[in-house]
Design a protein around this motif. Structure first.
Motif, PDB file in Angstrom:
ATOM      1  N   LYS A 325       0.864  -1.236  -0.236  1.00  3.51           N
ATOM      2  CA  LYS A 325      -0.084  -0.022  -0.071  1.00  3.51           C
ATOM      3  C   LYS A 325       0.866   1.265   0.146  1.00  3.51           C
ATOM      4  O   LYS A 325       1.907   1.179   0.196  1.00  3.51           O
ATOM      5  CB  LYS A 325      -0.955  -0.163   1.371  1.00  3.51           C
ATOM      6  N   ASP A 343     -10.203  -1.210   1.237  1.00  4.60           N
ATOM      7  CA  ASP A 343     -10.670  -1.129  -0.192  1.00  4.60           C
ATOM      8  C   ASP A 343     -12.164  -1.612   0.055  1.00  4.60           C
ATOM      9  O   ASP A 343     -12.391  -2.595   0.365  1.00  4.60           O
ATOM     10  CB  ASP A 343     -10.029  -2.063  -1.081  1.00  4.60           C
ATOM     11  N   GLU A 352     -12.930  -3.344  -7.010  1.00  8.08           N
ATOM     12  CA  GLU A 352     -12.439  -2.314  -6.201  1.00  8.08           C
ATOM     13  C   GLU A 352     -13.069  -1.061  -6.623  1.00  8.08           C
ATOM     14  O   GLU A 352     -12.780  -0.602  -7.757  1.00  8.08           O
ATOM     15  CB  GLU A 352     -11.168  -2.143  -5.918  1.00  8.08           C
TER      16      GLU A 352
HETATM   17 MG    MG Z   1      -6.758   0.738  -4.786  1.00  8.96          MG
END
Ligand code: MG
Ligand code: 4AD
Length: 429
Positions: A325, A343, A352
């Protein structure tokens, strides 16, 4: 009187004129049914040979996409999808269209994309854009009604929030500049000035992904809230998404009908939404026979779809590993291998639609993360200032407009959710 098709219900029994195009026509030697469209809606015009032979000949000769003024009397009609039709008594052709390429027969996607400037006129594409518009309007309504201010981040930027590999590079006189990947860092600065803000603008990713979920240019809604912890942000997200879905259901029923969208599944989209940690999601995937996933790896589309299939609402996958991330995410105090992020995965395989997190607000921690990520510290001095002067916990997220439109419209590919999509290998039209 000149009216638009969506006003027809106010003019029953009256003589009116509409400026329109011919979508299609059908009929016999005695009667012609003209499918008319004017951008606001669709209506059938009826021309009977016995009432006016010259008019009937004109109607019979009309070609697809001919533009015209059509006059006649509005009649209510239960068989019509739209409730009204017109008994036509005059047709004034503005421009007779010849050889319109998109005929009622089936065409392949590449052909349709080459003709995107015309394809927008088709019934389904028109319906998708109506749903996109409803989401745009409802986004503004939701955030303005909840006390947010809209702050517009720059498009030409000097920094990269989402990693350096997917940047569009351009010259800015003698300097280097990048097209914005996300307005987030600027939204964070604005949140320190205004408390609750949102941005809504185009973002760019030079991603070499050729999937049904990826655009090179897409629009993102990015709220950012001072003093909001991760959990507070999740509540905003589920309320916002519930609002979007319910507003589309309430205001776009004709469009959803044209798209044959199953609305029963959308009715169920009510907050709260389920949450599952990344770590539990990995376990779930392993139980379901996915041997290709190990803790620490990012999920692909099949993994997301498998997890989403366990729920009939969008699901939050929370607390991903740090390493996969972005640099600005706050560490999870309960498991320092992970971060305070989530998400939101849409149901039915649409993937997503939101990425969000709590942001690091400690100066030294953030500075170290910028260095460790290999980013140029000089370019982030202004961002570090937000942690030098009155730093507070804050959280935010980004919702991808086109993926949300795809989900609510039920279209399989994001290329149909942008008026002029920019895709790998497509910059035309
Ligand atoms: Mg993303
Ligand atoms: O997960 P992403 O990359 O998150 C951010 O950019 C954060 N800075 C947002 C924030 O916290 N303010 O992107 C957010 C969303 C994704 O969930 C997805 O819906 C959409 O943007 N998105 C794309 N949509 C279409 N094509 C692409 N290439 C997309 N990349 C992301």
């Amino acid at each position: 009187m000149k009216i638009s098709i969506n006003q027809a219900s106010n003019f029953e029994g009256q003589q009116v004129t509409i400026g329109c195009w011919l979508l299609q026509k059908r009929g016999s030697g005695k009667i012609q049914f003209l499918q008319l469209r004017d951008g606001t809606g669709f209506m059938q015009g009826v021309v009977v040979k016995a009432s006016d032979e010259a008019l009937f000949e004109t109607a019979k000769g009309l070609t697809q996409e001919t533009s015209m003024y059509v006059s006649g009397t509005i009649k209510s009609d239960d068989r019509s999808q739209f409730g009204y039709e017109m008994e036509v008594d005059d047709i004034e052709i503005i421009h007779a269209s010849e050889g319109y390429p998109i005929t009622p027969k089936a065409h392949g996607p590449e052909f349709l994309m080459d003709n995107r400037h015309l394809w927008l006129r088709s019934k389904k594409q028109h319906a998708v854009m109506n749903i996109r518009n409803q989401i745009i309007k409802s986004t503004h309504d939701f955030f303005f009604e909840n006390g947010y201010k809209k702050i517009d981040p720059p498009i030409l930027t000097s920094s990269s929030p989402e990693g350096t590999t997917e940047l569009f590079h351009t010259k800015y006189f003698d300097e280097d500049a990048y097209l914005s990947q996300s307005g987030q860092l600027y939204a964070e600065a604005a949140a320190m000035a205004h408390g609750k803000v949102f941005s809504f603008g185009p973002t760019f990713r030079a991603e070499k992904s050729k999937t049904r979920r990826h655009l090179i240019e897409f629009w993102m809604i990015e709220p950012e809230m001072a003093f909001y912890k991760h959990e507070d942000s999740l509540e905003v997200q589920e309320q916002y998404v519930e609002y979007l879905v319910q507003q589309v259901l309430a205001n776009c029923s004709l469009d959803l009908g044209i798209l044959e969208r199953d609305t029963a599944v959308l009715e169920k989209i009510r907050a709260p939404f389920p949450r599952i940690t990344y770590t539990d999601a990995v376990e779930l995937l392993k139980e379901k026979g996915f041997d290709d996933i190990e803790w620490g790896e990012d999920f692909g589309a099949p993994h997301e779809t498998e997890i989403a299939n366990h729920f009939d609402k969008p699901v939050f996958i929370t607390n991903y590993p740090k390493a996969i991330k972005s640099f600005y995410m706050e560490e999870n105090p309960e498991d320092p291998r992970t971060v305070l992020c989530a998400d939101m995965i849409a149901p039915e395989g649409y993937g997503e639609i939101i990425g969000g997190s709590e942001r690091i607000h400690d100066y030294a921690t953030l500075e170290q993360k910028i260095i460790d990520s290999g980013l140029n510290l000089d370019a982030y001095q202004w961002y570090l200032d937000l942690r030098r002067y009155g730093s507070v916990p804050h959280s935010g997220f980004g919702l991808g407009l086109e993926r949300t439109v795809a989900w609510l419209s039920g279209v399989q590919h994001v290329r149909e959710t942008s008026p002029f999509p920019r895709l790998l290998n497509r910059l035309y039209p």
